[in-house]
Design an enzyme around this catalytic site. Structure first.
Site, PDB file in Angstrom:
ATOM      1  N   LYS A 128       0.193  -7.249   2.414  1.00  0.00           N
ATOM      2  CA  LYS A 128      -1.202  -6.911   2.763  1.00  0.00           C
ATOM      3  C   LYS A 128      -2.163  -8.064   2.504  1.00  0.00           C
ATOM      4  CE  LYS A 128      -1.357  -3.297   0.027  1.00  0.00           C
ATOM      5  NZ  LYS A 128       0.049  -3.093  -0.355  1.00  0.00           N
ATOM      6  N   THR A 129      -2.092  -8.626   1.301  1.00  0.00           N
ATOM      7  CA  THR A 129      -3.069  -9.653   0.932  1.00  0.00           C
ATOM      8  C   THR A 129      -2.978 -10.863   1.853  1.00  0.00           C
ATOM      9  OG1 THR A 129      -3.110  -8.956  -1.381  1.00  0.00           O
ATOM     10  CG2 THR A 129      -3.837 -11.202  -0.910  1.00  0.00           C
ATOM     11  N   GLU A 172      -8.141  -5.163   3.035  1.00  0.00           N
ATOM     12  CA  GLU A 172      -6.828  -4.778   2.550  1.00  0.00           C
ATOM     13  C   GLU A 172      -6.873  -3.296   2.186  1.00  0.00           C
ATOM     14  OE1 GLU A 172      -3.857  -6.145  -1.094  1.00  0.00           O
ATOM     15  OE2 GLU A 172      -5.408  -7.510  -0.349  1.00  0.00           O
TER      16      GLU A 172
END
Length: 476
Positions: A128-129, A172
Site C-alpha cells: 500500500k505505502t 493509503e
C-alpha cells in the site's frame, strides 16, 4: 471504551471538526492527517509517548504538541482523533469520554479532511505505502497537484502528507481494523488480498468479505484496479464482476488476461524496467527501485494514472522519478563493503519479496537478516511461513516479538519461527548480541537487512557502526 469502538463513526463534514486533538500524533498515519488539517487552517494539538522529529515538524507547522499523555492535553479540543493502537486506559481518551467530546477514528478524520476531492484509495495486505507513494509522485510530476496521505515518508515528496489544489486525493487505505470502509473512493487499487490481521477479523473469510465491502463503496462510474497475479485480488475482481453493478474493472500484472500487462521485466542492483501493454499501445517503464513487486506496484499506479486522464508517457515519466518510500528497502549506510538496508516487511509475503530484491542487489553475495516479528497473533498464525520466507537469507537473527497493541499470548515466542528455519542463525533475545552476530557474519559485497514493523529499524545505524569498527580493526 476502546479506541476501536470509534472506527465506524459516521463521516463528519470538514467544517464540523472544530479544534482537533490527536492521541498519538507522532505516528505515520496520525501525523499525515494532522499535516493536512493544519494546511487547511484547522487548529490542531496532539500528544505522543516520546519526542520525535515528526513532533517538532508539526509544531513548526502550528500544532500544539505534548510529549507524554495527560488528560489536561485535550483542553479546548472539540474533536479527539484516536487509532486502534490507543488503549482504553489512555488518560486523554478517558478525559475525552468523560467530557463528552466528539471522538473519531483516524480514518474518519482523514475522510473528513478530503472534502469533495476525488479519492484514489490504495488497499491491499501489502504494497500500500509504496503504491500510494508512486501514484502521488506520478500525479505531481504530471502537474496534477494531488492531496495525499501516505503511511511513510517519501524522498521524492519530502513529507508523508500534503493538501493539494488539483481536486484529487491519494490515500493509503488501511484494512487492518476495517476502517477503510469509512472512505468514499472513486478509484480503488487493490495490490493483493491475503489473510492477515486475524486478531481483528478472526478468519480469512472475514478478511475477504471486508475487501468485498470496500469495493462495494465505488460509485457507478468508479474504477477497481486489481492485481491479477494475486489469487486473492483476482478472486475479489471475479466476485465484484459477478455482482453486475457495472463499475469498470482494470486488471494489471504479468497475467495474460491483464488489461495493463507487464512484459520483459529487467532488473539490476538498484533499478528495474519493463514494458507495459495496454489498450492503445505499449509504454516503456523504468524505475529507480529494484524488485518484481515494485514493477507490479508501478503498473497499478500507471493504470490509475490512465484512469484519471494521464497520457501514458507522462505517467511513466512520473514513475521514473520515484526513488522509494521510507522503510521500504531503504538504504541505511555502507561500511567495509557491506551495504545495510531496512524494510518494514511484517507479513511472510512481504518478507519474501524483500529478500528476493536483496538477492538481486547482492549479485551473488550473501544476505544476512536481523528480523523482528510484529504481533503475537501474527507470529502464531504465520510462524511456518515466516521461517520459509526468511530461509531465503544466508543467515537470520530473530529478535523477540514486538507486541505493538497486543498482550503476550502464552506459548507464542520468536522460537516458533527459529525452530523452523532452514538457514543459519536463530533466536537472539539480546539485541546487542544480535547486532554483533549479524555484523560478524557479513563480508565485503554482502547485504545486511533489518526487517520488521517494530523498532528493529533503530539497529540499522548500529550495524553500520559495528561494520565500520570491524573494518578499522582489520576484522573484515
Amino acid at each position: 471504551m476502546k479506541a476501536a469502538d470509534f472506527h465506524t463513526t459516521t463521516r463528519l463534514a470538514f467544517e464540523d471538526l472544530g479544534r482537533v486533538h490527536f492521541i498519538g500524533i507522532g505516528g505515520a498515519g496520525m501525523s499525515a492527517i494532522a499535516r493536512i488539517l493544519l494546511a487547511r487552517g484547522v487548529a490542531v494539538s496532539g500528544s505522543d509517548s516520546k519526542d520525535s522529529r515528526t513532533l517538532r515538524q508539526l509544531e513548526e507547522l502550528g500544532a500544539v504538541v505534548h510529549v507524554g499523555h495527560d488528560g489536561r492535553n485535550i483542553a479546548g479540543a472539540d474533536t479527539v482523533v484516536v487509532s486502534t493502537a490507543i488503549r482504553p486506559d489512555n488518560p486523554e481518551l478517558e478525559a475525552a469520554v468523560a467530557g463528552g467530546l466528539n471522538i473519531i477514528h483516524r480514518s474518519v478524520a482523514l475522510a473528513s479532511s478530503m472534502g469533495s476531492q476525488e479519492l484514489i484509495a490504495v488497499a491491499g495486505t501489502h504494497g500500500k505505502t509504496t503504491t500510494t507513494a508512486m501514484v502521488t509522485v506520478m500525479l505531481q510530476s504530471a502537474g496534477r497537484e494531488p492531496s495525499f496521505a501516505i503511511g511513510g515518508d517519501v524522498a521524492a515528496l519530502g513529507v508523508n502528507a500534503a493538501h493539494g489544489t488539483g481536486g484529487i486525493f491519494v490515500a493509503e487505505a488501511d484494512e487492518s481494523d476495517g476502517s477503510f470502509l469509512n472512505y468514499l473512493p472513486k478509484t480503488i487499487i487493490v495490490t493483493n488480498v491475503e489473510a492477515d490481521h486475524l486478531d481483528h477479523y478472526g478468519s480469512a473469510e472475514s478478511v475477504y468479505a471486508s475487501f468485498d465491502s470496500f469495493a462495494g463503496l465505488l460509485p457507478q462510474d468508479g474504477v477497481l484496479v486489481v492485481c491479477l497475479d494475486d489469487p486473492g485480488a483476482r478472486a475479489l475482481a471475479e466476485r465484484f464482476r459477478a455482482r453486475g453493478t457495472g463499475q469498470r474493472i482494470v486488471g494489471y500484472g504479468y497475467a495474460e488476461d491483464a488489461d495493463v500487462r507487464i512484459r520483459d521485466s529487467r532488473f539490476d542492483a538498484a533499478s528495474s524496467s519493463s514494458t507495459l501493454e495496454f489498450d492503445g499501445g505499449t509504454q516503456e517503464l523504468r524505475l529507480q527501485v529494484p524488485g518484481e513487486h515494485n514493477i507490479r506496484n508501478a503498473a497499478a499506479a500507471f493504470a490509475a494514472g490512465l484512469g484519471v486522464g494521464l497520457e501514458p508517457a507522462a505517467a511513466a515519466a512520473g514513475l521514473a522519478g520515484f526513488t522509494g518510500a521510507a522503510r521500504r528497502f531503504e538504504a541505511r549506510g555502507e561500511a567495509g563493503g557491506v551495504r545495510v538496508f531496512d524494510d518494514y516487511a511484517h507479513h511472510p509475503t512481504e518478507v519474501e519479496a524483500a529478500l528476493q530484491a536483496a538477492r538481486r542487489v547482492a549479485q551473488g553475495h550473501q544476505v544476512h537478516v536481523l528480523f523482528q516479528p510484529h504481533l503475537f497473533s501474527r507470529t502464531r498464525e504465520f510462524a511456518a511461513d515466516f521461517a520459509k520466507a526468511l530461509s531465503l537469507a544466508d543467515s537470520v537473527a530473530v529478535l523477540d516479538i514486538y507486541p505493538a497493541r497486543e498482550d503476550p499470548i502464552p506459548g507464542v515466542t520468536s522460537e516458533l519461527i527459529t525452530e523452523r528455519l532452514d538457514t543459519s542463525g536463530g533466536y537472539e533475545p539480546d539485541p546487542d548480541h544480535a547486532v554483533l552476530a549479524v555484523a560478524g557474519r557479513a563480508q565485503p559485497g554482502d547485504i545486511v537487512m533489518t526487517i520488521g514493523a517494530g523498532d528493529v529499524t533503530q539497529y540499522g545505524p548500529r550495524l553500520v557502526e559495528d561494520l565500520a569498527r570491524r573494518t578499522a580493526d582489520g576484522r573484515h
